[in-house]
Enzyme design. Sequence first.
Site, PDB file in Angstrom:
ATOM      1  N   GLY A  47      42.109  25.314  67.324  1.00 39.93           N
ATOM      2  CA  GLY A  47      43.651  26.264  67.748  1.00 39.93           C
ATOM      3  C   GLY A  47      44.767  25.422  66.218  1.00 39.93           C
ATOM      4  O   GLY A  47      44.192  26.067  65.270  1.00 39.93           O
TER       5      GLY A  47
ATOM      6  N   CYS B  41      72.869  29.261  70.139  1.00 41.46           N
ATOM      7  CA  CYS B  41      73.921  28.211  70.678  1.00 41.46           C
ATOM      8  C   CYS B  41      73.173  27.163  71.546  1.00 41.46           C
ATOM      9  O   CYS B  41      73.778  27.077  73.167  1.00 41.46           O
ATOM     10  CB  CYS B  41      74.833  28.714  72.019  1.00 41.46           C
ATOM     11  SG  CYS B  41      75.335  30.239  70.852  1.00 41.46           S
ATOM     12  N   GLU B  42      72.512  26.125  71.065  1.00 37.54           N
ATOM     13  CA  GLU B  42      72.491  24.638  71.321  1.00 37.54           C
ATOM     14  C   GLU B  42      72.272  24.194  70.198  1.00 37.54           C
ATOM     15  O   GLU B  42      71.966  24.178  69.320  1.00 37.54           O
ATOM     16  CB  GLU B  42      70.802  25.061  72.112  1.00 37.54           C
ATOM     17  CG  GLU B  42      70.794  25.642  72.695  1.00 37.54           C
ATOM     18  CD  GLU B  42      70.081  26.031  74.007  1.00 37.54           C
ATOM     19  OE1 GLU B  42      70.373  24.072  74.467  1.00 37.54           O
ATOM     20  OE2 GLU B  42      69.984  26.084  74.886  1.00 37.54           O
TER      21      GLU B  42
HETATM   22  N1  LLP Z   1      41.831  22.985  74.047  1.00 37.21           N
HETATM   23  C1  LLP Z   1      42.259  23.241  75.242  1.00 37.21           C
HETATM   24  C2  LLP Z   1      42.054  22.875  76.496  1.00 37.21           C
HETATM   25  C3  LLP Z   1      43.831  23.016  74.851  1.00 37.21           C
HETATM   26  O1  LLP Z   1      44.556  22.654  76.004  1.00 37.21           O
HETATM   27  C4  LLP Z   1      44.171  23.283  73.838  1.00 37.21           C
HETATM   28  C5  LLP Z   1      45.944  22.870  73.487  1.00 37.21           C
HETATM   29  C6  LLP Z   1      43.270  23.501  72.644  1.00 37.21           C
HETATM   30  C7  LLP Z   1      41.865  23.280  72.606  1.00 37.21           C
HETATM   31  C8  LLP Z   1      43.620  23.675  71.449  1.00 37.21           C
HETATM   32  O2  LLP Z   1      44.155  21.923  70.627  1.00 37.21           O
HETATM   33  P1  LLP Z   1      44.486  22.529  68.623  1.00 37.21           P
HETATM   34  O3  LLP Z   1      43.309  22.055  68.238  1.00 37.21           O
HETATM   35  O4  LLP Z   1      45.534  23.090  68.572  1.00 37.21           O
HETATM   36  O5  LLP Z   1      45.039  21.050  69.570  1.00 37.21           O
HETATM   37  N2  LLP Z   1      52.521  23.118  71.639  1.00 37.21           N
HETATM   38  C9  LLP Z   1      52.301  21.939  71.459  1.00 37.21           C
HETATM   39  C10 LLP Z   1      50.346  21.926  71.146  1.00 37.21           C
HETATM   40  C11 LLP Z   1      50.272  21.618  72.446  1.00 37.21           C
HETATM   41  C12 LLP Z   1      48.522  21.720  72.602  1.00 37.21           C
HETATM   42  C13 LLP Z   1      47.761  22.430  74.196  1.00 37.21           C
HETATM   43  N3  LLP Z   1      46.911  22.565  74.167  1.00 37.21           N
HETATM   44  C14 LLP Z   1      52.439  21.609  69.234  1.00 37.21           C
HETATM   45  O6  LLP Z   1      53.199  22.869  68.881  1.00 37.21           O
HETATM   46  O7  LLP Z   1      52.495  20.907  68.844  1.00 37.21           O
END
Ligand code: LLP
Length: 425
Positions: A286, A353-354
């Site tokens: 991702g 407001c935080e």
């Molecule tokens: N596959 C699964 C099952 C996942 O849970 C995730 C991310 C991905 C793939 C993709 O991971 P990536 O390649 O993006 O690292 N909101 C957080 C990140 C949460 C990731 C959750 N799962 C942030 O802003 O750092």
Amino acid sequence: MTAPKLPGHPHIAYRGNELFVEGVRLSDLAREYGTPLFVYSKAAMLAALAAYQRGFAGRQAQICYAMKANSSLGVLQVFTQAGCGFDIVSGGELERVLAAGGDAKKVIFSGVGKTRTEMRRALEAGIGCFNVESEAELEVLNEVALAMKRRAPISIRVNPNVDPKTHPYISTGLKGNKFGIAHERTLATYQRAAALPGLQVVGIDCHIGSQITQEDPYLDAMDRVLDLVEAIEAAGIPLHHIDFGGGLGIDYNGDTPPAADALWAKLLAKLDARGFGSRQLMIEPGRSLVGNAGVCLTEVLYLKPGEQKNFCIVDAAMNDLPRPAMYEAYHQILPLAPRTGEAPMWDVVGPICESGDWLGRERTLAVQPGDLLGVLSAGAYCMSMASNYNTRGRAAEVLVDGARAHLIRQRESVADQIRGEQLVG
Ligand code: LLP
């Protein structure tokens, strides 16, 4: 001040004294569409994807973009046109894939809390695989599939219990995390799955965390998954594909994650050495596909120097860019047109407001009210995590392709926000 070079951002650069994404001057976009505004480089996304594609050249591999990182339709369209599938975690994400012209057969459905309705819809659409995360989910999916006279293709998400060495909120492959099936329960769970008539075992899956900047956790997880593949196949259950999840980090602030092709050269060498080199592979990246393709433009509203701290108040906030508030994450903040003169230290904060509503702390910036700033590395987990807190509409989004800029999302109005609400009586 001399304009800084941006090594982690090859498609974002100063030309003269002005910041550009590809061939488009960012201040022009801010003027045309207002701020806060997310701007994405299509070339940056395709370059990030190309690193994976190079890594997998000559192999059987399907890249399933983990769209939770950025699920805007215009972004999904770039990846579907480039041949990607999608990793989804909700029924809503499935509808987005279909709306963007994606192929349901290339969709894998992860997540610990799939509802029966979501399962039904995904079966109806004909998705490629459910990544099942618990024994209870296995039983429910079997029931749902049987009631539809279907067989649901499944992988089991294994929790390999390796430490991804990242922020605790985004590590997922440790025993204490809610994700996946414990390593030692995996074989028994596969045997159960193989005995259920509504399911068809097609693969195995693992995902150990996010913003991973070292290769060892991947190599360790792979060894543990391959041990399981051997045990499961020895028990007479063939696995068509192996899914290694996502998680590769990006450079936010001098971070040095391995390049996708270099990492995969090592992982493929291990797969080859253990005799799995010709197996169908899947991955779910991702952040590494979109994170550094995005910039959030924001205008300086007020300067508020103080005894202990100087605040630079901008029009973007934690509802647009939640990562600093949630994970104390660092995003580079740069002026779109650097000015000369004194550059004091500012905490760059939003109007919400935080006290947690900050975008960057202790940043040296020469700024004046009305100046435009760019918050970098804003392509992943920003717009997709944006909220309407303080009744702030979500920002507009623009996709840049060479010298052209396409509006891919209009700014959300208050009318958009209150649609669906009603007064009593
Ligand atoms: N596959 C699964 C099952 C996942 O849970 C995730 C991310 C991905 C793939 C993709 O991971 P990536 O390649 O993006 O690292 N909101 C957080 C990140 C949460 C990731 C959750 N799962 C942030 O802003 O750092």
